[in-house]
Design a protein around this motif. Sequence first.
Motif, PDB file in Angstrom:
ATOM      1  N   LEU A  92      25.453 -21.128 -14.298  1.00  0.00           N
ATOM      2  CA  LEU A  92      26.513 -20.280 -13.770  1.00  0.00           C
ATOM      3  C   LEU A  92      27.403 -21.075 -12.817  1.00  0.00           C
ATOM      4  O   LEU A  92      28.640 -20.981 -12.887  1.00  0.00           O
ATOM      5  CB  LEU A  92      25.899 -19.072 -13.060  1.00  0.00           C
ATOM      6  N   ASP A  93      26.797 -21.855 -11.928  1.00  0.00           N
ATOM      7  CA  ASP A  93      27.575 -22.713 -11.030  1.00  0.00           C
ATOM      8  C   ASP A  93      28.469 -23.670 -11.816  1.00  0.00           C
ATOM      9  O   ASP A  93      29.569 -24.022 -11.369  1.00  0.00           O
ATOM     10  CB  ASP A  93      26.645 -23.553 -10.146  1.00  0.00           C
ATOM     11  N   ARG A 149      28.089 -18.651 -18.052  1.00  0.00           N
ATOM     12  CA  ARG A 149      27.429 -17.423 -17.595  1.00  0.00           C
ATOM     13  C   ARG A 149      26.366 -17.007 -18.605  1.00  0.00           C
ATOM     14  O   ARG A 149      26.685 -16.682 -19.756  1.00  0.00           O
ATOM     15  CB  ARG A 149      28.440 -16.291 -17.432  1.00  0.00           C
ATOM     16  N   GLY A 189      24.022 -17.332  -7.699  1.00  0.00           N
ATOM     17  CA  GLY A 189      25.082 -16.333  -7.859  1.00  0.00           C
ATOM     18  C   GLY A 189      24.845 -15.359  -8.989  1.00  0.00           C
ATOM     19  O   GLY A 189      25.750 -14.591  -9.350  1.00  0.00           O
ATOM     20  N   ALA A 230      27.109 -12.014 -10.120  1.00  0.00           N
ATOM     21  CA  ALA A 230      27.819 -12.107 -11.400  1.00  0.00           C
ATOM     22  C   ALA A 230      27.376 -11.029 -12.384  1.00  0.00           C
ATOM     23  O   ALA A 230      27.905 -10.946 -13.496  1.00  0.00           O
ATOM     24  CB  ALA A 230      27.610 -13.490 -12.017  1.00  0.00           C
TER      25      ALA A 230
END
Length: 291
Positions: A49-50, A54, A75, A79
């Motif tokens: 994700l970073d 996703r 995160g 998200a």
Amino acid sequence: MSDATDTVDATDTGGARVWAFRDDRGTGLTAAHRPTRVLAYVRAGAALLDLGVRPVAVYGSGHDGEALDPVKAGGLAAAGVPYLGPGRTLTHARVAEAGEVDLVVDVTYDGKSAYALDEGLAERLGVPLVALSVGNELPLAAIVARFGELAGSLGAAGAATGPVGDAEAALRAAAGRTGLRVLALSGAGPEQVYLARPQAWPELARLAELGVRFVDPGPGPGANWLTTDWAYAVGLAPGLVLFDSRANAAPPHVVPPGARLTPWNPETPPSPAAFTRFFQDLTAALEDPSV
């Protein structure tokens, strides 16, 4: 070990475009199209994700419960990535609740097997399973780079870049100024504590290279941890304690006299952004007596 030539789209003998990637088990993986719907172990999913990919869902390890550990989540929760529970308990039906999956991403500590998922589940799903190393056979920079390579193969732009260098420079300066002796540990309750052997953990080994003065737990069984009691830990007289802040670890039962405390996630997502935050937080802990 991986071959960088296997980490990008390739062309089969019929001229069709296929996705290909060699993971850190040495397994060459292919798919007819670049995967877009990724199921991942929490640590791997937070890193992806970073890096701009996703996941459609994530799962935990045998240490995790039915709720997502916020310390490990990065995160993911913000998200809206769903958490499906511990990987070893997942069924085909449970995964189907997240919709179609065309790739599974896990980690490996031994270079042989996926850590958190029954590999048979990926076979039943009919999708490739990538396992990337997070063990001490690779230095931290190489671990982070491998996740960048995977994210890049999945279409993320600039996935392998990040500001870790600046954070490392600031940390090196802080370590040199303060000279604090640092002990990393994981609480196991009032009677027992696990003391980390710094060279067994890629991020701690990197910190040592940057000048952080780790306390050696001393001889005894255990490759990654020395199992002992809190009195022994206190007797090592660290100036700063990095304590395992994951949900499965007990909080520090005793604080060595005069020592500062700062949280440590032994499963920090292998991304430049996540390690930048960790290095910045550790720099602040080294320099600020109130931390």
